[in-house]
Scaffold this motif. Structure first.
Motif: not given
Length: 349
Positions: A229-237, A327-342
């Motif tokens: 569900d998380l993988v398929g949820e638009p906007g899920s970090v 999921s539309w937009g420039v911010g859709a998706g991440v590179d997998g390295s910065s997912w956790a944040g600070a």
């Protein structure tokens, strides 16, 4: 199975003035028989949460309910009995080096007062279960890291617990051994039905064996749910990080971009060719990935649409496809390295 309700844990601040908040109102449900992963950056509160779950730390407030019993209210004999219902596997194995494999596994049973015959029978059963047949007389120094962790898992299962907690149980192992230990945990989950809760910072652990997961940030649950569900949820970090598709295009490049997620058979289906034919437009692929997640094939593509493409037409096409989200937009998706944040200040692990 496990219900965590408004769990708060604070510690005295350095110098004894004020408090440091480690957990800030955690609400979480772990279902019977799940393999549940808990992830987050350093300082998010993962280790503190685990220590509250196995009652090594007393919550400041809130409830931890295991099969209807509020563990946070137990003391004395009731607390000791509750701890036997929760097995813990540690990152650094924590074996007794002067004891053999069999004696390490028997140790919690000695503390529980079982006689020698009962201890021996249970230990030998577990030795076979974790694949260490023939090693019962070996000492920890004679075992590889993976074998030592198998002993740790067997010891954690000795008292037939309801739940198995794993605190970064594979982070000290090489990749091949990590996969072997994860596969063992998954097999134990299937064969004996034990519920598994994993604290980890490795996204590969979530992909390989977890059925559900939660992401901690700043001592709070940022998101939680079934992995698919998380993988398929638009906007899920967390969903974006589990199956990353690379960094998106920069702002202002004039192109419409979207990340499309497909689950199951659709991940290898002809939906993209059908979309190109339907729109009669230029569509380029800027990034993509196919992974096995919780035993299911998941595909993600970052698409760039040429001028004149109607978002409404794309949305209508996607809505008509089973197990496909967009999921539309420039911010859709991440590179997998910065997912956790600070982690922010004032939070401990």
């Amino acid at each position: 199975m496990i219900s965590i309700e408004n769990l708060v844990k604070t510690f005295p601040a350095a110098g004894g003035v004020g408090e440091v908040s480690a957990l800030r109102g955690i609400d979480l449900e772990v279902a019977e028989g799940e393999i549940f992963g808990i992830v987050g950056p350093s300082g998010a509160g993962k280790s503190t949460l685990l220590r509250c779950l196995n009652l090594l730390e007393r919550p400041t407030s809130g409830r931890i309910v295991l099969r209807g019993d509020d563990l946070s209210q137990l003391t004395g004999a009731g607390l000791r009995a509750a701890r036997r219902r929760i097995g813990t596997v540690f990152q650094q194995f924590n074996l007794l080096h002067a004891r053999s494999v069999r004696a390490n596994i028997e140790f919690p049973l000695e503390l529980a007062g079982l006689d020698r015959k009962q201890r021996r029978a249970r230990a030998d059963e577990l030795i076979e279960l974790v694949g260490l047949g023939g090693k019962e007389k070996a000492f920890p120094s004679q075992l590889s890291g993976g074998q030592q962790q198998r002993v740790g898992i067997a010891r954690a299962l000795a008292s037939q617990p309801d739940v198995l907690l794993c605190d970064e149980a594979t982070s000290a192992l090489d990749p091949t051994t990590t996969d072997q230990v994860l596969d063992l945990l998954a097999e134990l989950n299937r064969s004996i039905g034990v519920t598994v809760v994993l604290i980890t910072h490795e996204l590969g652990v979530l992909r390989r064996i977890c059925t559900s997961a939660a992401r901690l940030a700043d001592g709070r649950i940022a998101e939680a749910g079934r992995i698919l569900d998380l993988v398929g949820e638009p906007g899920s970090v967390l969903g974006d990080a589990i199956v990353p598709v690379g960094v998106g295009p920069s702002e202002g490049d004039g192109a419409d971009t979207a990340v499309v997620t497909t689950i199951g058979d659709e991940a290898r289906g002809p939906w993209l060719a059908q979309l190109v034919r339907k729109l009669d437009a230029d569509i380029s692929v800027d990034g993509g990935r196919v992974e096995q997640v919780a035993g299911v094939t998941v595909g993600r593509l970052r698409l760039r649409f040429g001028p004149g493409v109607s978002r409404a037409d794309v949305d209508a096409f996607v809505d008509a496809q089973p197990n496909v989200t967009l999921s539309w937009g420039v911010g859709a998706g991440v590179d997998g390295s910065s997912w956790a944040g600070a982690a922010t200040g004032g939070v401990v692990t």
